[in-house]
Design a protein around this motif. Sequence first.
Motif, PDB file in Angstrom:
ATOM      1  N   VAL A  45       0.851  -1.193   0.000  1.00  0.00           N
ATOM      2  CA  VAL A  45       0.000   0.000   0.000  1.00  0.00           C
ATOM      3  C   VAL A  45       0.880   1.234   0.000  1.00  0.00           C
ATOM      4  O   VAL A  45       1.717   1.417   0.881  1.00  0.00           O
ATOM      5  CB  VAL A  45      -0.937   0.005   1.224  1.00  0.00           C
ATOM      6  CG1 VAL A  45      -1.691   1.323   1.300  1.00  0.00           C
ATOM      7  CG2 VAL A  45      -1.903  -1.169   1.153  1.00  0.00           C
ATOM      8  N   ASN A  49      -1.672   3.124  -4.637  1.00  0.00           N
ATOM      9  CA  ASN A  49      -3.079   3.072  -4.235  1.00  0.00           C
ATOM     10  C   ASN A  49      -3.673   4.454  -4.026  1.00  0.00           C
ATOM     11  O   ASN A  49      -4.814   4.710  -4.425  1.00  0.00           O
ATOM     12  CB  ASN A  49      -3.218   2.267  -2.932  1.00  0.00           C
ATOM     13  CG  ASN A  49      -2.609   0.884  -3.028  1.00  0.00           C
ATOM     14  OD1 ASN A  49      -1.409   0.724  -2.859  1.00  0.00           O
ATOM     15  ND2 ASN A  49      -3.418  -0.117  -3.295  1.00  0.00           N
ATOM     16  N   SER A 222       2.221   1.615   9.028  1.00  0.00           N
ATOM     17  CA  SER A 222       1.182   0.918   8.265  1.00  0.00           C
ATOM     18  C   SER A 222      -0.232   1.309   8.688  1.00  0.00           C
ATOM     19  O   SER A 222      -1.160   1.200   7.891  1.00  0.00           O
ATOM     20  CB  SER A 222       1.352  -0.604   8.410  1.00  0.00           C
ATOM     21  OG  SER A 222       2.594  -1.028   7.897  1.00  0.00           O
ATOM     22  N   VAL A 223      -0.395   1.745   9.929  1.00  0.00           N
ATOM     23  CA  VAL A 223      -1.731   2.077  10.438  1.00  0.00           C
ATOM     24  C   VAL A 223      -2.050   3.551  10.257  1.00  0.00           C
ATOM     25  O   VAL A 223      -3.196   3.920   9.939  1.00  0.00           O
ATOM     26  CB  VAL A 223      -1.843   1.675  11.930  1.00  0.00           C
ATOM     27  CG1 VAL A 223      -3.195   2.094  12.495  1.00  0.00           C
ATOM     28  CG2 VAL A 223      -1.649   0.173  12.086  1.00  0.00           C
ATOM     29  N   TYR A 226      -4.056   4.891   7.184  1.00  0.00           N
ATOM     30  CA  TYR A 226      -5.493   4.605   7.191  1.00  0.00           C
ATOM     31  C   TYR A 226      -6.245   5.606   8.059  1.00  0.00           C
ATOM     32  O   TYR A 226      -7.381   5.983   7.749  1.00  0.00           O
ATOM     33  CB  TYR A 226      -5.740   3.176   7.685  1.00  0.00           C
ATOM     34  CG  TYR A 226      -5.297   2.127   6.704  1.00  0.00           C
ATOM     35  CD1 TYR A 226      -6.118   1.750   5.645  1.00  0.00           C
ATOM     36  CD2 TYR A 226      -4.058   1.517   6.817  1.00  0.00           C
ATOM     37  CE1 TYR A 226      -5.714   0.796   4.733  1.00  0.00           C
ATOM     38  CE2 TYR A 226      -3.643   0.562   5.912  1.00  0.00           C
ATOM     39  CZ  TYR A 226      -4.473   0.206   4.866  1.00  0.00           C
ATOM     40  OH  TYR A 226      -4.068  -0.741   3.965  1.00  0.00           O
ATOM     41  N   LEU A 229      -6.504   8.659   5.861  1.00  0.00           N
ATOM     42  CA  LEU A 229      -7.485   8.462   4.789  1.00  0.00           C
ATOM     43  C   LEU A 229      -8.910   8.526   5.316  1.00  0.00           C
ATOM     44  O   LEU A 229      -9.799   9.102   4.668  1.00  0.00           O
ATOM     45  CB  LEU A 229      -7.241   7.115   4.097  1.00  0.00           C
ATOM     46  CG  LEU A 229      -6.098   7.065   3.079  1.00  0.00           C
ATOM     47  CD1 LEU A 229      -5.933   5.650   2.550  1.00  0.00           C
ATOM     48  CD2 LEU A 229      -6.348   8.028   1.936  1.00  0.00           C
ATOM     49  N   LEU A 230      -9.147   7.964   6.492  1.00  0.00           N
ATOM     50  CA  LEU A 230     -10.493   8.021   7.075  1.00  0.00           C
ATOM     51  C   LEU A 230     -10.870   9.454   7.430  1.00  0.00           C
ATOM     52  O   LEU A 230     -12.020   9.868   7.225  1.00  0.00           O
ATOM     53  CB  LEU A 230     -10.566   7.125   8.313  1.00  0.00           C
ATOM     54  CG  LEU A 230     -10.574   5.610   8.055  1.00  0.00           C
ATOM     55  CD1 LEU A 230     -10.525   4.841   9.376  1.00  0.00           C
ATOM     56  CD2 LEU A 230     -11.825   5.206   7.264  1.00  0.00           C
ATOM     57  N   ILE A 304      -6.801  -6.441   1.375  1.00  0.00           N
ATOM     58  CA  ILE A 304      -6.564  -5.163   2.053  1.00  0.00           C
ATOM     59  C   ILE A 304      -6.053  -4.130   1.052  1.00  0.00           C
ATOM     60  O   ILE A 304      -6.453  -2.955   1.080  1.00  0.00           O
ATOM     61  CB  ILE A 304      -5.567  -5.338   3.217  1.00  0.00           C
ATOM     62  CG1 ILE A 304      -6.179  -6.219   4.306  1.00  0.00           C
ATOM     63  CG2 ILE A 304      -5.172  -3.989   3.800  1.00  0.00           C
ATOM     64  CD1 ILE A 304      -5.226  -6.530   5.443  1.00  0.00           C
ATOM     65  N   ASN A 305      -5.195  -4.565   0.147  1.00  0.00           N
ATOM     66  CA  ASN A 305      -4.663  -3.668  -0.874  1.00  0.00           C
ATOM     67  C   ASN A 305      -5.777  -3.123  -1.762  1.00  0.00           C
ATOM     68  O   ASN A 305      -5.827  -1.921  -2.055  1.00  0.00           O
ATOM     69  CB  ASN A 305      -3.629  -4.417  -1.718  1.00  0.00           C
ATOM     70  CG  ASN A 305      -2.917  -3.530  -2.713  1.00  0.00           C
ATOM     71  OD1 ASN A 305      -3.496  -3.137  -3.716  1.00  0.00           O
ATOM     72  ND2 ASN A 305      -1.666  -3.225  -2.440  1.00  0.00           N
ATOM     73  N   THR A 308      -7.978  -0.680   0.150  1.00  0.00           N
ATOM     74  CA  THR A 308      -7.293   0.591   0.335  1.00  0.00           C
ATOM     75  C   THR A 308      -7.395   1.449  -0.914  1.00  0.00           C
ATOM     76  O   THR A 308      -7.568   2.672  -0.844  1.00  0.00           O
ATOM     77  CB  THR A 308      -5.823   0.353   0.698  1.00  0.00           C
ATOM     78  OG1 THR A 308      -5.746  -0.477   1.854  1.00  0.00           O
ATOM     79  CG2 THR A 308      -5.117   1.664   0.975  1.00  0.00           C
ATOM     80  N   LEU A 311     -10.796   2.928  -0.922  1.00  0.00           N
ATOM     81  CA  LEU A 311     -10.897   4.001   0.072  1.00  0.00           C
ATOM     82  C   LEU A 311     -10.242   5.279  -0.432  1.00  0.00           C
ATOM     83  O   LEU A 311     -10.827   6.368  -0.325  1.00  0.00           O
ATOM     84  CB  LEU A 311     -10.238   3.546   1.377  1.00  0.00           C
ATOM     85  CG  LEU A 311     -10.188   4.566   2.518  1.00  0.00           C
ATOM     86  CD1 LEU A 311     -11.582   4.985   2.945  1.00  0.00           C
ATOM     87  CD2 LEU A 311      -9.396   4.009   3.712  1.00  0.00           C
TER      88      LEU A 311
END
Length: 334
Positions: A45, A49, A222-223, A226, A229-230, A304-305, A308, A311
């Motif tokens: 990711v 993406n 990695s977290v 996200y 993005l949220l 997950i990729n 993402t 998203l």
Amino acid sequence: MEKSLGDLEGSTTGESSRDLLPEPLHRPTWGSKLQYILAQVGFSVGLGNVWRFPYLCHQNGGGAFLLLYFLLLLIIGIPLFFLELAAGQSIRQGSIGVWKHISPRLAGIGFASCIVCTFVALYYNVIIGWSLFYMFNSFQYPLPWESCPLLANQTQEEELECAKSTPTTYFWYRKALDVTESIGASEMNWPLTGCLILAWILVCGGMIKGIKSSGKVMYFSSVFPYVVLLCFLIRGLLLDGAVDGIRIMFTPKLEIWGDVQVWRQAATQVFFALGLGFGSVIAYSSYNDRNNNCHFDAILVSFINFMTSILATLVVFAVLGFRANIVAEKCVEK
């Protein structure tokens, strides 16, 4: 001679070829399965993406490109991704060692993947340096890209170049990059140089102890994307016109499937998004136990990729709908 006879005896008794592979001495392992999954997700990711996939989706028919990408992901992406996971996990070596184990004549593929990763690391750290530069400037109030700067001698008149474009564009080209009219020697851009050096220090600090340090860094690296993005998605959905942009995203134009270039771009995106051929997937999986369920890992990371990418595309198309709404309002006013 005794070892050869023992290997022959083991093969005749039905011992699997996986058990006959030499076990590397002192091979480190991941601290937990979560660290390994986060490492694979963090590598696959990225800009492919968040930036490239929304661009290709907008360029190639919205929902039609989503369907085509998902189809090629099932047919090409997941099998090849599983192949790299299985190769690294069973041979338990890096990219060069894996290809050399398969055939000594293929060792050049491993060296080529390392060279490619070197070039990728060069420009990725430049992008990280840009991000750090923007992060440091975001602590200013008001934001330096909120409005056009005023001329030095005329306090009420804005910079003409900025007035003809936008404050964000002016800040990017004149303040961040400090673009000149030629590619010749010019003054050093010290703020960006410092951010680039800091980016390399952060990367080296996260990898200095191998997977013992990089595995712990994965919990954040990695977290955190996200979380961002949220936040962007929630903010984007509250903008006027965001629903119109998302509607265009999920509206398929299946006639575009007749263009061969669309198929090529979708297949390229599958390779780019999963990080196939770079050797990093092989390297990460080589730190796993040989009994690890890599079938599940391949499907999980690929899913997950893909989610993402969806998203990030939602965020981009929500903002595009808002910008289109603003442009339409200005056109009506004129």
